[in-house]
Design an enzyme around this catalytic site. Structure first.
Site, short mmCIF file in Angstrom:
data_model
loop_
_atom_site.label_atom_id
_atom_site.label_comp_id
_atom_site.label_asym_id
_atom_site.label_seq_id
_atom_site.Cartn_x
_atom_site.Cartn_y
_atom_site.Cartn_z
N THR A 1 0.83 -1.20 0.00
CA THR A 1 0.00 0.00 0.00
C THR A 1 0.87 1.25 0.00
O THR A 1 2.04 1.21 0.40
CB THR A 1 -0.92 0.06 1.24
OG1 THR A 1 -0.11 0.06 2.43
CG2 THR A 1 -1.89 -1.12 1.27
N ILE A 2 0.28 2.34 -0.46
CA ILE A 2 0.86 3.67 -0.25
C ILE A 2 0.19 4.23 0.99
O ILE A 2 -1.04 4.16 1.14
CB ILE A 2 0.65 4.58 -1.48
CG1 ILE A 2 1.27 5.96 -1.23
CG2 ILE A 2 -0.81 4.68 -1.87
CD1 ILE A 2 1.23 6.87 -2.47
N SER A 3 0.98 4.78 1.90
CA SER A 3 0.45 5.29 3.16
C SER A 3 -0.49 6.47 2.92
O SER A 3 -0.43 7.13 1.88
CB SER A 3 1.59 5.74 4.08
OG SER A 3 2.41 4.66 4.43
N SER B 1 5.65 2.84 -4.27
CA SER B 1 5.42 3.44 -5.58
C SER B 1 6.28 4.68 -5.82
O SER B 1 6.19 5.29 -6.88
CB SER B 1 3.94 3.80 -5.76
OG SER B 1 3.55 4.79 -4.82
N ASP C 1 16.78 -5.91 0.49
CA ASP C 1 16.22 -6.07 1.83
C ASP C 1 16.43 -4.78 2.61
O ASP C 1 17.54 -4.50 3.08
CB ASP C 1 16.90 -7.24 2.53
CG ASP C 1 16.30 -7.55 3.90
OD1 ASP C 1 15.49 -6.74 4.40
OD2 ASP C 1 16.66 -8.59 4.49
N GLY C 2 15.37 -4.00 2.73
CA GLY C 2 15.48 -2.70 3.37
C GLY C 2 15.91 -2.75 4.82
O GLY C 2 16.45 -1.78 5.35
N HIS D 1 11.82 -4.43 -1.51
CA HIS D 1 12.19 -5.81 -1.81
C HIS D 1 11.40 -6.41 -2.96
O HIS D 1 11.67 -7.53 -3.38
CB HIS D 1 12.03 -6.70 -0.56
CG HIS D 1 10.61 -6.96 -0.19
ND1 HIS D 1 9.79 -6.01 0.40
CD2 HIS D 1 9.83 -8.07 -0.34
CE1 HIS D 1 8.60 -6.53 0.62
NE2 HIS D 1 8.59 -7.77 0.17
N HIS E 1 2.50 10.45 5.63
CA HIS E 1 3.69 10.97 4.95
C HIS E 1 4.04 12.35 5.49
O HIS E 1 5.22 12.68 5.66
CB HIS E 1 3.45 11.03 3.44
CG HIS E 1 3.57 9.71 2.76
ND1 HIS E 1 2.76 9.31 1.70
CD2 HIS E 1 4.41 8.67 2.98
CE1 HIS E 1 3.11 8.11 1.30
NE2 HIS E 1 4.10 7.69 2.07
#
Length: 223
Positions: free
Chosen positions: A60-62, A91, A151-152, A118, A67
């Site tokens: 999802t986009i927050s 995105s 891998d963040g 990822h 933000h």
């Protein structure tokens, strides 16, 4: 107040978020106005609603107000010329906002934004979205934005240290590798699973001072 902040355009969304006290900094408002959220969602007709939205691949986009919270929390570490890591960049929306703060047009000080996710398809999507929004990314000439797959939780040490690190997805615990990649001074904004195991999360602010000392502060709980 978030439900009152829906807009019909990107500018209207940001103005309502500001009116409702969800954006307080003019710098954050201006940066968010420059990044059209409609370029970073799947269903454009709902792009300017203050709520999370699916961007595919179970991601999802927050919501815009989240933000805004994150950007304002990190603002003193988002000055022109500074370096930022966005973990779980999705995105690409927040990378665009951060770019306008650390690399403002006409300023001789130009920073860098690194986004890491990822999911390879999301990385490709984010590059296309940023270009659609008129921004230069990766191999583009004079690009100040780098989007990578990885891998963040391990950060991206090749571009470290970072003055600011934003983490979009909750971690079961605070990743030490991200703390290590903070500059001195630097700040991280990160959601972490609550220890009670009830399925909740808390947003934590992690500060590293000029001597390398680390301080952790819980800001608020989220679902």
């Amino acid at each position: 107040m978030a439900w009152r902040s829906h807009g019909n355009t990107n500018v209207e969304l940001v103005e309502k978020l500001t009116k409702n006290g969800l954006i307080n900094s003019p710098l954050v408002a201006e940066a968010m106005k420059k990044v059209d959220r409609g370029n970073y969602v799947i269903d454009r007709q709902d792009a300017y609603r203050d709520c999370p939205q699916s961007i595919g691949y179970k991601a999802t986009i927050s919501a815009p107000h989240m933000h805004a919270h994150a950007t304002e929390n990190l603002l003193q570490f988002l000055q022109p010329g500074m370096r930022v890591l966005d973990v779980g960049s999705g995105s690409g929306y927040l990378c665009g906002v951060l770019h306008h703060l650390v690399s403002p047009d006409g300023d001789e000080k130009q920073g860098k934004v690194v986004g890491i996710d990822h999911i390879p398809q999301l990385v490709d999507m984010s590059i296309a979205n940023l270009r659609k929004d008129g921004l230069k990314v990766n191999a583009d000439a004079d690009s100040k934005i780098l989007m990578v797959c990885g891998d963040g939780r391990k950060g991206y040490p090749q571009e470290a240290p970072y003055n600011a690190i934003h983490v979009g997805a909750a971690a079961p615990m605070l990743p030490q590798e991200l703390v290590d990649q903070l500059a001195t001074p630097g700040r991280m904004f990160i959601p972490v699973d609550d220890e009670e195991g009830w399925g909740g999360q808390s947003i934590w602010q992690v500060d590293k001072d000029a001597e390398g000392n680390v301080n952790k502060q819980r800001l608020f709980g989220v679902q």
